[in-house]
Design a protein around this motif. Structure first.
Motif, PDB file in Angstrom:
ATOM      1  N   LEU A  27       0.120  -1.250  -9.597  1.00 19.07           N
ATOM      2  CA  LEU A  27      -0.619  -0.136  -9.019  1.00 19.07           C
ATOM      3  C   LEU A  27      -1.302  -0.655  -7.764  1.00 19.07           C
ATOM      4  CD1 LEU A  27      -1.634   2.796  -9.287  1.00 19.07           C
ATOM      5  CD2 LEU A  27      -3.571   1.879 -10.581  1.00 19.07           C
ATOM      6  N   SER A  28      -1.082   0.022  -6.637  1.00 16.43           N
ATOM      7  CA  SER A  28      -1.616  -0.437  -5.353  1.00 16.43           C
ATOM      8  C   SER A  28      -2.434   0.661  -4.692  1.00 16.43           C
ATOM      9  CB  SER A  28      -0.474  -0.821  -4.402  1.00 16.43           C
ATOM     10  OG  SER A  28       0.302  -1.846  -4.959  1.00 16.43           O
ATOM     11  N   HIS A  29      -3.464   0.240  -3.989  1.00 16.46           N
ATOM     12  CA  HIS A  29      -4.253   1.157  -3.172  1.00 16.46           C
ATOM     13  C   HIS A  29      -3.875   0.923  -1.721  1.00 16.46           C
ATOM     14  CE1 HIS A  29      -7.766   2.460  -0.790  1.00 16.46           C
ATOM     15  NE2 HIS A  29      -7.724   3.465  -1.643  1.00 16.46           N
ATOM     16  N   ILE A  30      -3.471   1.981  -1.048  1.00 17.39           N
ATOM     17  CA  ILE A  30      -3.093   1.906   0.354  1.00 17.39           C
ATOM     18  C   ILE A  30      -4.140   2.687   1.149  1.00 17.39           C
ATOM     19  CG2 ILE A  30      -1.281   2.357   2.053  1.00 17.39           C
ATOM     20  CD1 ILE A  30      -0.447   0.437  -0.221  1.00 17.39           C
ATOM     21  N   GLY A  31      -4.875   2.002   2.003  1.00 20.29           N
ATOM     22  CA  GLY A  31      -5.907   2.654   2.796  1.00 20.29           C
ATOM     23  C   GLY A  31      -6.878   1.636   3.354  1.00 20.29           C
ATOM     24  N   SER A  32      -7.756   2.097   4.236  1.00 19.75           N
ATOM     25  CA  SER A  32      -8.678   1.190   4.914  1.00 19.75           C
ATOM     26  C   SER A  32      -9.812   0.722   4.012  1.00 19.75           C
ATOM     27  CB  SER A  32      -9.257   1.861   6.166  1.00 19.75           C
ATOM     28  OG  SER A  32      -9.908   3.078   5.805  1.00 19.75           O
TER      29      SER A  32
END
Length: 86
Positions: A27-32
């Motif tokens: 599970l990955s979080h993509i964002g700043s």
């Protein structure tokens, strides 16, 4: 692909069994930052195929691609335990 851990020592003597943990999902979080962005999940079908779930888009990937693409963005990793000899 499995990850093998060295068996623990008990009074200086290693246990005879070697257990293994196989990665099954990432599970990955993509964002700043944590307040902006979205999550992506890649999951294995327990054979050799991986599926990437990104909103409405689902695509098939291989494990090397998943691990390479998510090496810096993985948030939670899921593993399957396999006892020695299985």
């Amino acid at each position: 692909m499995g990850i093998s851990f060295k068996p623990p020592l008990h009074q200086g003597v290693p246990f005879p069994l070697q257990n293994e943990y196989r990665i099954t999902s990432v599970l990955s979080h993509i964002g700043s930052n944590m307040r902006h962005g979205h999550y992506i999940c890649e999951s294995c079908d327990c054979n050799t195929h991986w599926l990437s779930f990104d909103n409405e888009r689902v695509q098939q990937l291989d494990q090397k691609s998943v691990l390479r693409q998510r090496s810096n963005s993985a948030y939670i990793l899921f593993y399957e335990y396999r006892a020695a000899g299985e």
